[in-house]
Structures are given as C-alpha cells and as structure tokens.
Design a protein around this motif. Sequence first.
Motif, mmCIF file in Angstrom:
data_model
loop_
_atom_site.group_PDB
_atom_site.id
_atom_site.type_symbol
_atom_site.label_atom_id
_atom_site.label_comp_id
_atom_site.label_asym_id
_atom_site.label_seq_id
_atom_site.Cartn_x
_atom_site.Cartn_y
_atom_site.Cartn_z
ATOM 1 N N PHE A 215 41.409 -5.628 6.241
ATOM 2 C CA PHE A 215 40.895 -6.607 7.190
ATOM 3 C C PHE A 215 40.239 -5.904 8.367
ATOM 4 O O PHE A 215 40.510 -4.737 8.667
ATOM 5 C CB PHE A 215 42.008 -7.534 7.674
ATOM 6 C CG PHE A 215 43.098 -6.829 8.454
ATOM 7 C CD1 PHE A 215 43.036 -6.719 9.843
ATOM 8 C CD2 PHE A 215 44.193 -6.259 7.800
ATOM 9 C CE1 PHE A 215 44.041 -6.068 10.560
ATOM 10 C CE2 PHE A 215 45.194 -5.604 8.508
ATOM 11 C CZ PHE A 215 45.105 -5.504 9.893
ATOM 12 N N THR A 216 39.368 -6.641 9.031
ATOM 13 C CA THR A 216 38.754 -6.184 10.275
ATOM 14 C C THR A 216 38.773 -7.353 11.248
ATOM 15 O O THR A 216 38.691 -8.511 10.834
ATOM 16 C CB THR A 216 37.307 -5.706 10.032
ATOM 17 O OG1 THR A 216 37.329 -4.533 9.228
ATOM 18 C CG2 THR A 216 36.607 -5.361 11.340
ATOM 19 N N PHE A 217 38.911 -7.046 12.514
ATOM 20 C CA PHE A 217 38.785 -8.097 13.518
ATOM 21 C C PHE A 217 37.806 -7.621 14.587
ATOM 22 O O PHE A 217 37.797 -6.459 14.985
ATOM 23 C CB PHE A 217 40.141 -8.482 14.121
ATOM 24 C CG PHE A 217 40.980 -7.334 14.612
ATOM 25 C CD1 PHE A 217 41.070 -7.033 15.965
ATOM 26 C CD2 PHE A 217 41.697 -6.544 13.713
ATOM 27 C CE1 PHE A 217 41.851 -5.977 16.413
ATOM 28 C CE2 PHE A 217 42.481 -5.481 14.163
ATOM 29 C CZ PHE A 217 42.556 -5.204 15.518
ATOM 30 N N GLN A 218 36.921 -8.552 14.978
ATOM 31 C CA GLN A 218 35.894 -8.260 15.974
ATOM 32 C C GLN A 218 36.065 -9.205 17.146
ATOM 33 O O GLN A 218 36.000 -10.426 16.975
ATOM 34 C CB GLN A 218 34.493 -8.399 15.372
ATOM 35 C CG GLN A 218 33.368 -8.129 16.370
ATOM 36 C CD GLN A 218 31.992 -8.194 15.736
ATOM 37 O OE1 GLN A 218 31.815 -7.859 14.570
ATOM 38 N NE2 GLN A 218 31.001 -8.641 16.502
ATOM 39 N N SER A 219 36.327 -8.631 18.291
ATOM 40 C CA SER A 219 36.517 -9.419 19.522
ATOM 41 C C SER A 219 37.511 -10.557 19.302
ATOM 42 O O SER A 219 37.288 -11.700 19.711
ATOM 43 C CB SER A 219 35.165 -9.956 20.006
ATOM 44 O OG SER A 219 34.275 -8.885 20.266
ATOM 45 N N GLY A 220 38.623 -10.244 18.635
ATOM 46 C CA GLY A 220 39.706 -11.208 18.455
ATOM 47 C C GLY A 220 39.559 -12.150 17.282
ATOM 48 O O GLY A 220 40.393 -13.029 17.105
ATOM 49 N N GLU A 221 38.521 -11.984 16.425
ATOM 50 C CA GLU A 221 38.333 -12.851 15.253
ATOM 51 C C GLU A 221 38.607 -12.058 13.982
ATOM 52 O O GLU A 221 38.036 -10.983 13.771
ATOM 53 C CB GLU A 221 36.914 -13.415 15.222
ATOM 54 C CG GLU A 221 36.630 -14.407 16.327
ATOM 55 C CD GLU A 221 35.292 -15.116 16.138
ATOM 56 O OE1 GLU A 221 34.532 -14.693 15.234
ATOM 57 O OE2 GLU A 221 35.020 -16.071 16.877
ATOM 58 N N LEU A 222 39.479 -12.607 13.113
ATOM 59 C CA LEU A 222 39.924 -11.925 11.897
ATOM 60 C C LEU A 222 38.991 -12.227 10.718
ATOM 61 O O LEU A 222 38.597 -13.374 10.494
ATOM 62 C CB LEU A 222 41.336 -12.387 11.549
ATOM 63 C CG LEU A 222 41.909 -11.910 10.211
ATOM 64 C CD1 LEU A 222 42.166 -10.405 10.233
ATOM 65 C CD2 LEU A 222 43.203 -12.675 9.887
ATOM 66 N N TRP A 223 38.705 -11.182 9.936
ATOM 67 C CA TRP A 223 37.943 -11.308 8.696
ATOM 68 C C TRP A 223 38.657 -10.500 7.616
ATOM 69 O O TRP A 223 39.100 -9.383 7.860
ATOM 70 C CB TRP A 223 36.516 -10.775 8.857
ATOM 71 C CG TRP A 223 35.727 -11.503 9.912
ATOM 72 C CD1 TRP A 223 35.758 -11.293 11.260
ATOM 73 C CD2 TRP A 223 34.793 -12.560 9.689
ATOM 74 N NE1 TRP A 223 34.904 -12.165 11.893
ATOM 75 C CE2 TRP A 223 34.294 -12.956 10.956
ATOM 76 C CE3 TRP A 223 34.318 -13.217 8.554
ATOM 77 C CZ2 TRP A 223 33.361 -13.960 11.103
ATOM 78 C CZ3 TRP A 223 33.378 -14.227 8.696
ATOM 79 C CH2 TRP A 223 32.901 -14.595 9.964
ATOM 80 N N ILE A 224 38.757 -11.059 6.417
ATOM 81 C CA ILE A 224 39.379 -10.366 5.290
ATOM 82 C C ILE A 224 38.277 -9.733 4.445
ATOM 83 O O ILE A 224 37.320 -10.403 4.053
ATOM 84 C CB ILE A 224 40.228 -11.315 4.428
ATOM 85 C CG1 ILE A 224 41.212 -12.104 5.305
ATOM 86 C CG2 ILE A 224 40.979 -10.519 3.362
ATOM 87 C CD1 ILE A 224 42.241 -11.266 5.997
ATOM 88 N N LEU A 225 38.422 -8.446 4.162
ATOM 89 C CA LEU A 225 37.369 -7.692 3.485
ATOM 90 C C LEU A 225 37.674 -7.386 2.031
ATOM 91 O O LEU A 225 36.758 -7.117 1.242
ATOM 92 C CB LEU A 225 37.120 -6.360 4.212
ATOM 93 C CG LEU A 225 36.814 -6.430 5.705
ATOM 94 C CD1 LEU A 225 36.564 -5.033 6.234
ATOM 95 C CD2 LEU A 225 35.611 -7.326 5.965
#
Length: 543
Positions: A316-326
């Motif tokens: 997973f990665t999170f950008q500026s507090g938003e989670l994304w599953i990779l």
Amino acid sequence: MRWIRPLSAQVDEAAELLGGKAHGLVVLHRLGLRVPAGFVVTTEACRAFLRDGRLPDGLGDELATAVTDLEASTGRRFGGSRAPLAVSVRSGAGVSMPGMMNTILNLGLTTAATAGLAAETGDPRFALDSRLRLLSGFAAAITNLDADGVGAVLGGAPGRGTGDEEADLTGAIGAVEDLIRRRRGRPIPDDAARQLELAVRTVLSSWDTPRARTYRDLHDVPHDLGTAAIVQTMVFGNRDDRSGTGVAFSRDPNTGGNVPFGEVMFGRQGEDVVSGRALTRPLRELADREPAVWTGLLDALSRIEGHYRDACYVEFTFQSGELWILQVRPGRFVGGAAVRVAADLADERVIGRREALLRVSAGHLRHVRTPRMATTERTDILARGLGACPGVAAGRVATTADGAVRMAADGPVILVRPETSPHDLRGLAAAAGIVTARGGPASHAAVVARSMAKPAVVGVTGLTVDVAGGSVGAGGRTIGEGTLVTIDGTSGEVALGSPRTVTTTAAAHLHRLLGWADDVSGDHSERDEVQRLSAAHAVLRHG
C-alpha cells in the motif's frame, strides 16, 4: 488481437493472461477498495515480444489510447508541464516471482513535467526526488546494476534537511544520466510516450534475465509463461510527511497469529521497503501517525481476507493521508504458520475442516516444529536483529553470492550481506541461512527466505560487511569469511560457533488438525504426523 486490458471490476479474464498482480487489482476493484487507475499489457504481449524481439504490432496504438483514457479519468496530462500525470510500470507474472523482474516508478516525469510538478506542489525537492527515482530505476534495469551499484554512483541519496537539497538532487540526477549514457550509449528519452514504450520493453525483457530464469528453475515455474506489465497512476509516498508506503499481512507470517503484521516507511516510495536499504518501522506505528490510514488498512485487510478466505498480503501507499492499495495476494504461509491459519480459519467457520486439511501439506509438517538455539550465559552472541524466517542454521560466513555458491560445495554457508537483491539469488539458494544488516520483515531477503523456508535474520543494527576484505563486523568484533556461525530465525540472534539447538513442541493447532485428519481417515492408530495427514488427503482427494 488486443494486447491491453483496463484495470476495472468488469474485467473477467484469468491470471494467466492478466498476470497475478493485475488479477489481484481487479479483485480489489470489485471489493470497492481504492486502487490507482491503470491498465495491463497482457502476458500474451510478452510472449510475442520475446518471440519476435520487438513489441507486437498494434501495441503502440493501444498504449496511446490507454494513456488518453488515463488522462481523461485523472484530469492530468502525461508528461505535461501543467498538472503532469506520472505512472508506474510494474511486472506481474501469473506466478509470483518476488523482486525478480523490473519496476519503473514516476514514469513521465520529463524535464518539463518535473518543473510542472514542482510548480503545482510548491515543493521542488519532492519533484526532483521523484525524477531521480525514475532515472535510478531505469539505470538499475538497463545497466543491470543492483541498488549498490547505482547507489555508488549517487554517493547516497540526498534526504530532507541535508544542506542544499535541490542542488544535491540536481547533481545526483546528472550523475545517473551520465551513467545511463555511458552504459546505454544514449539518454533516457525526455518524452513521456517514448519513456512508456521503453519501460514496457524493459519490464517485458526482465522475464528472461538470468536471475528470473534461476528463480523459475528453483521453483519449477515454466519459462514460457511471460509476464504482464501493469501501468498505473502514481501515488507518491514521498510527497510529504503524511505520505508513505508499506506492506501488511492480515496475520503474522511467522506464527500464523491473527494480528496484522508488516512494516511502514514515512515519506518514501515502495522500493525503499522491499529493497531493505532503508530503516522501516513496525506497521503498528501507522495507527499513531495516520489513524485514518490505519483504519482504512484494517478494513481492506478484513475485506480481502474475506474474499480469499485465507491470510493475505498487501502492498500500500498513502499520499497526504489518503490510502491506496497497490497489490494483493494470498499470504502463502509455510510451516507452523500455515497449520495455525488453516486451523484458525476452520474454527472461525470461514472454511470447513476438510478444506483446512487440504491446505496443509506434508512439507508444512516437516517445518512445523521450529528449532531454536538453546542459549546460555556461555553462548557467544555476535549480533541480534529481527527474525524473518523461523529455524536454526549453522554454516560458514560468505559475504557474496558467488562466494556462497563456491563455499557451499564444501559444507553449509550463511550468506551475510548489507541487504540482498535479485542479483544475489544464486547465493540465497546455495546458503543454509541468511543475515542482512538492513531491511525488515518484508525486505527482499525476508521474502525470499520465507519462500525457500530458510532461516533468516534481517535488520542487524551495527553489522558491517567488508566484501573486499572478506570480513564481517558487529559489536566491536570482526570475523573473517569462513567463520562458523549459527543463526536463529525466530529470536534474530547470530552466535559464533555451533550452540546446542532444541525443538519446540507441537502447538495445539497441530494436535487439533491431526485429530480432524484421523476422523476423516478413520484411523486413530499411532503413526507419524505425515502419515496421519497423508491418509486424510487420500480419502479427501480420492474418496
């Protein structure tokens, strides 16, 4: 023939065509989880590329159309000087081959797009760091250097708070560009579309690298499957202090315990976690630093485990507090962890007892009782790190992969490295156990060790490896290559010599599972564990 498929819930094609990684992304879409928009170049395209030595006819046009669709869905422009779109290009075969093939991140950050990203975010340091990572990824892939080789060119990547960061980053970018020109004879194109075509060729070509072929030979994977190439909108884990990246298991891969397990890094991108080159933090720290991301991750793990009816692994990665599953896949635990997960899932009524029995193999039972070092006050502990794969291994120290292969002809060896990379695969296969100075439970060394069921200790603070001098240093002491050491992949201890070992008793989960096996076979006589399980398998499979 169509060579590209969108990544969406509507896609209904097999992992053999989409690759396992893209097939998992389709599952994530169906579960309603946040996944970066993208598309996949199929394994069919890879097979055609490897057969003909060029990208198949029509793929270039399909790439252009797919990128246009990405631009429309994101409101950004690929390689544009305003609101630039950057993408990742990752490998993804039908069979998991962790770390064996190439990945290119931040693709599309041309000179103009990098300037546009800096202007948009007001953070030139972030934009330059992202471009440096793009070029470093190409350099590692094209020049066949590992991370150490590219890192030697950079002299260490600049970080926040280190003097004139922008000047340092600009200098590092120039150094990598010079390396690429020397090794490739020409620079990486400063055009996003041409970069994408080069990246797809690079990823597809990596199916046939020596390290990938060696991995397939070791794991009996056919050589004619080919890999897919997954193209997705970038999520920047290096964006700011509220961004980051990590890996997570829904259950502990060492014990099978029902607690999330993994590691996280703040302000970094995914390759930093899996390479083992940088210090990671325990996954639980995410709960304090970014509680909303932590809550979202727990929800994702629960949904994914419910879908697979098994322990699972996510990146997973999170950008500026938003989670994304990779990425997602089943956990594929081994030994005692596999036994515990199967028994617990049956107890939780997620699967039936018969399915639990079929999920456990004779190979799992051979590793279910974990050897441990019987340490006493007389045990000479050289160093301590993180146990990454349970078990005990004793052997003579080798500091290079080639050295491990050579020395293994005369007896067991322990491969000791700063960190490992796919270039070390032959040495990892030859070694009885693995020790690394850096990295955590999801580093390359840890993942490969678990896949091979080899004891491993990672993240040994203060451990130094002098390849030129053929020595290892720890705790103020130096030992030479060839010194006998013993490692405990549970406690993370590295000891000199060959201390006594003990074997743990069988856990209640194993007794319960074998009781179910006897009920299925109808045979409650005294037999060894493998015979009891095999008898149940025979009934279940052949009735």
